[in-house]
Design an enzyme around this catalytic site. Structure first.
Site, mmCIF file in Angstrom:
data_model
loop_
_atom_site.group_PDB
_atom_site.id
_atom_site.type_symbol
_atom_site.label_atom_id
_atom_site.label_comp_id
_atom_site.label_asym_id
_atom_site.label_seq_id
_atom_site.Cartn_x
_atom_site.Cartn_y
_atom_site.Cartn_z
ATOM 1 N N LYS A 224 3.030 10.770 1.172
ATOM 2 C CA LYS A 224 3.800 11.561 0.195
ATOM 3 C C LYS A 224 3.346 13.172 0.342
ATOM 4 O O LYS A 224 4.104 14.026 0.556
ATOM 5 C CB LYS A 224 3.424 11.364 -1.261
ATOM 6 C CG LYS A 224 4.337 12.027 -1.954
ATOM 7 C CD LYS A 224 3.780 11.352 -3.554
ATOM 8 C CE LYS A 224 4.458 9.935 -3.934
ATOM 9 N NZ LYS A 224 4.160 9.694 -5.310
ATOM 10 N N GLU A 230 -6.325 9.104 6.673
ATOM 11 C CA GLU A 230 -5.994 7.850 7.748
ATOM 12 C C GLU A 230 -4.733 7.865 8.124
ATOM 13 O O GLU A 230 -4.730 7.612 9.490
ATOM 14 C CB GLU A 230 -6.460 6.415 6.742
ATOM 15 C CG GLU A 230 -7.366 6.206 6.410
ATOM 16 C CD GLU A 230 -7.670 6.830 4.694
ATOM 17 O OE1 GLU A 230 -8.516 6.260 4.009
ATOM 18 O OE2 GLU A 230 -6.875 7.591 4.339
ATOM 19 N N GLY A 285 2.521 4.432 -5.244
ATOM 20 C CA GLY A 285 2.613 3.846 -3.915
ATOM 21 C C GLY A 285 2.635 2.412 -4.154
ATOM 22 O O GLY A 285 3.593 1.769 -3.236
ATOM 23 N N ARG A 286 1.948 1.713 -4.827
ATOM 24 C CA ARG A 286 1.991 0.402 -4.757
ATOM 25 C C ARG A 286 3.386 -0.324 -5.500
ATOM 26 O O ARG A 286 3.700 -1.382 -5.532
ATOM 27 C CB ARG A 286 0.899 -0.453 -5.631
ATOM 28 C CG ARG A 286 0.431 0.295 -7.070
ATOM 29 C CD ARG A 286 -0.898 0.109 -7.406
ATOM 30 N NE ARG A 286 -1.009 0.660 -8.908
ATOM 31 C CZ ARG A 286 -1.549 1.666 -9.044
ATOM 32 N NH1 ARG A 286 -1.758 2.525 -8.178
ATOM 33 N NH2 ARG A 286 -1.937 2.090 -10.487
ATOM 34 N N GLU A 371 -5.513 -2.505 -8.411
ATOM 35 C CA GLU A 371 -5.375 -0.973 -8.689
ATOM 36 C C GLU A 371 -4.935 -0.632 -9.763
ATOM 37 O O GLU A 371 -5.129 0.466 -10.501
ATOM 38 C CB GLU A 371 -4.724 -0.641 -7.277
ATOM 39 C CG GLU A 371 -4.733 0.907 -7.298
ATOM 40 C CD GLU A 371 -4.147 1.527 -5.830
ATOM 41 O OE1 GLU A 371 -5.210 1.390 -4.680
ATOM 42 O OE2 GLU A 371 -3.085 1.874 -5.773
ATOM 43 N N HIS A 402 -6.995 -27.089 2.098
ATOM 44 C CA HIS A 402 -7.880 -27.333 2.941
ATOM 45 C C HIS A 402 -8.930 -26.319 3.217
ATOM 46 O O HIS A 402 -9.785 -26.340 4.000
ATOM 47 C CB HIS A 402 -7.384 -27.691 4.612
ATOM 48 C CG HIS A 402 -6.347 -28.752 4.437
ATOM 49 N ND1 HIS A 402 -6.939 -30.075 4.674
ATOM 50 C CD2 HIS A 402 -4.967 -29.012 4.158
ATOM 51 C CE1 HIS A 402 -5.882 -30.893 4.488
ATOM 52 N NE2 HIS A 402 -4.879 -30.103 4.311
ATOM 53 N N LYS A 522 -12.077 8.680 -1.313
ATOM 54 C CA LYS A 522 -11.545 9.514 -0.458
ATOM 55 C C LYS A 522 -12.253 10.860 -0.084
ATOM 56 O O LYS A 522 -12.590 11.405 1.052
ATOM 57 C CB LYS A 522 -10.085 9.832 -0.785
ATOM 58 C CG LYS A 522 -9.100 8.652 -0.494
ATOM 59 C CD LYS A 522 -7.698 8.845 -0.968
ATOM 60 C CE LYS A 522 -6.651 7.891 -0.610
ATOM 61 N NZ LYS A 522 -5.131 8.378 -1.181
#
Length: 554
Positions: A224, A230, A285-286, A371, A402, A522
């Protein structure tokens, strides 16, 4: 144990629902009900007392069928739960979100991911302005672009068609699209492959690029602000890789597009401003999969299937917005979550999608839920004094059976579980899909009812093994059954959990739409990165200072 209570708040017309002189509050009534009726309840007894609960404690909307009968609740529980919703003004909270009220109070933002899948002839306003025209404009821009990639008319610097799309983002800018790409793989154009890079570890990008050709690779950079360290670090690495083969920097405009709001920074990078896809601060974002952040997904599965996903989400949006609470699927799942989290003291929620295509779905839910609701401060800034967002975990069945299901069956910890099933198979497989479904139903039954010592002995189990083979059961589960994994049902599933998460937050009185805990790391990482690069350790605690010194000492 002192079980934390859901948040009691004033309604949006300032009527205080927490102090009724003639009756206890709903939270008080719920605590008393839990202590007297639920704490020691057994699912075997509940089914014995109400034999038809398997057909009555169910919900259905637009093909989505939910069986919540295997939960430790009674009709009285359901009634008190409705009072909890009134006490926190759930109706007002839902209306506030859909009408563009700035419910993300710490960032002064509306929360309108529902507008992304709203029909274009409807109106959604923010600060008095209808946002639907810009939503429609960006969706059309995405559609036009996706078609040029899919029909081969968009070419690389040497005229080659695009065969690989590398999506560069992190967090919600990567998790959702990556998960969706795997979930809807059968709807993808097989001539176009999607790849996802999020980790700043250079191995992530290098491994992805190792088998790609620069002339036929497109990069979608999602940030954005276009400053996310990153994402920008990976984007620069990709740019360098491209220009090692391309004749000049003009190739960047043929091989990079951006999802961003920072036009100047994107243009400086070398991306054509015409290929910047807009984002808005009212989409977190999510919650951004169905925005321009989903551009890579649209390229791969095509605009029609992407639109079907939006339609499925809108169907669930309208259900959440309009369905009576006692028939409302996201509301019911939120209430059950709060019940186990706040009264039974459960700290985790297990999600078992019986679909290998949903291999990343639990990872997606981890971010969406943890979050959003991993908070200890209420909207008004006061401490919650309550447990909030549970830890979400899981993996597709039957792999789960399993790995960790042994723990769920016999560890003694209470672990509420969602089991997600699709009636029809992903691919035609004869009876194999029936085996998958039978495993899922067997797990739900075993979790609920287990095995008693008497049953074991009658089955011939030696006495010395009875204790070892005893399954306490009484583990609650909710089964979600959908017709088939398609873009439409996938959209329904995403929206269902989005709204469950919001409803949980309202019950706890927290802001589900900020994430200040992400920002701190961050900021600190930026400082330490500069110290490592310059070989000049700064001032930290003794542990961090020692570690930085070791990293900066040859």
């Amino acid at each position: 144990m002192d079980y934390a209570q859901p948040h009691t708040q004033k309604t949006r017309n300032n009527t205080d629902t927490s102090t009724r002189p003639d009756a206890p509050s709903a939270t008080e009534a719920m605590q008393a009900h839990y202590t007297e009726k639920l704490q020691d309840s057994r699912l075997r007894d509940l089914f014995s007392a109400q034999p038809d609960r398997g057909s009555t404690l169910t919900l259905e909307h637009d093909g989505v069928y939910v069986d919540y009968s295997k939960n430790r609740i009674t009709s009285e529980t359901l009634s008190i739960m409705q009072d909890l919703l009134a006490e926190c003004d759930m109706r007002g909270a839902i209306d506030a979100m859909f009408s563009g009220v700035k419910i993300n109070t710490t960032e002064n933002r509306s929360v309108l991911h529902v507008a992304l899948r709203n029909p274009s002839d409807s109106h959604v306003t923010v600060d008095g302005e209808d946002v639907m025209p810009v939503v429609k404009k960006v969706l059309q821009q995405m559609t036009n672009f996706a078609r040029t990639i899919r029909d081969g008319s968009w070419t690389g610097y040497d005229g080659a068609a695009i065969t690989d799309v590398v999506h560069i983002g992190i967090g919600g800018s990567e998790i959702g699209p990556h998960m969706a790409d795997e979930a809807l793989a059968q709807y993808a154009d097989t001539s176009i492959r999607a790849h996802f890079v999020s980790n700043v570890d250079p191995a992530d990008m290098q491994t992805t690029l190792a088998h790609l050709k620069p002339s036929s690779t497109l990069f979608v950079v999602v940030s954005k602000s276009f400053t996310t360290i990153e994402t920008l670090t990976n984007a620069q690495a990709a740019r360098t890789w491209l220009l090692d083969s391309a004749p000049d920097e003009r190739a960047v405009a043929r091989h990079f597009v951006a999802v961003s709001t920072n036009t100047d920074a994107v243009s400086e990078f070398g991306i054509d401003p015409a290929n910047i896809f807009e984002m808005w601060d009212w989409v977190g974002g999510r919650y951004s999969l169905m925005s321009s952040v989903g551009l890579t997904l649209m390229v791969v599965i095509g605009p029609a299937h992407f639109g079907s996903m939006l339609d499925g989400a809108h169907s669930m949006d309208e259900h959440f917005r309009t369905a009576p609470f006692e028939q409302n699927i996201p509301i019911t799942l939120a209430l059950l979550s709060v019940l186990y989290n706040n009264y039974f003291g459960a700290e985790t929620e297990l999600v078992l999608p019986y679909s290998s295509q949903l291999g990343r779905f639990t990872t997606y839910l981890q971010q969406a839920n943890m979050e959003s609701n991993g908070k200890s401060v209420r909207v008004d800034g006061s401490p919650t004094q309550t447990a909030t967002g549970p830890i979400v975990w899981g993996t597709p069945g039957t792999d789960a059976q399993h790995t960790f299901m042994q723990h769920v069956h016999q560890s003694g910890r209470l672990i509420p579980t969602d089991i997600i099933l699709f009636k029809r198979p992903y691919v035609d497989s004869g009876d194999q899909h029936n085996l998958l479904l039978s495993n899922a139903l067997a797990q739900a039954e075993a979790l609920a009812f287990g095995t008693t010592d008497t049953e074991l002995r009658e089955g011939g189990v030696p006495e010395e093994l009875v204790a070892h083979k005893r399954m306490p059961g009484n583990q609650p589960s909710t089964t979600l059954l959908l017709p088939k994994l398609t873009p439409y049902t996938f959209g329904q599933l995403i929206a269902l959990y989005e709204h469950k998460i919001y409803a949980q937050g309202v019950l706890w009185g927290i802001n589900s739409f900020d994430q200040w805990g992400v920002q701190l790391g961050k900021t600190m990482a930026t400082t330490i990165a500069a110290e490592i690069s310059s070989n000049t350790p700064g001032t930290h605690d003794s542990s961090t200072s020692t570690l930085v010194s070791k990293l900066t000492t040859e």
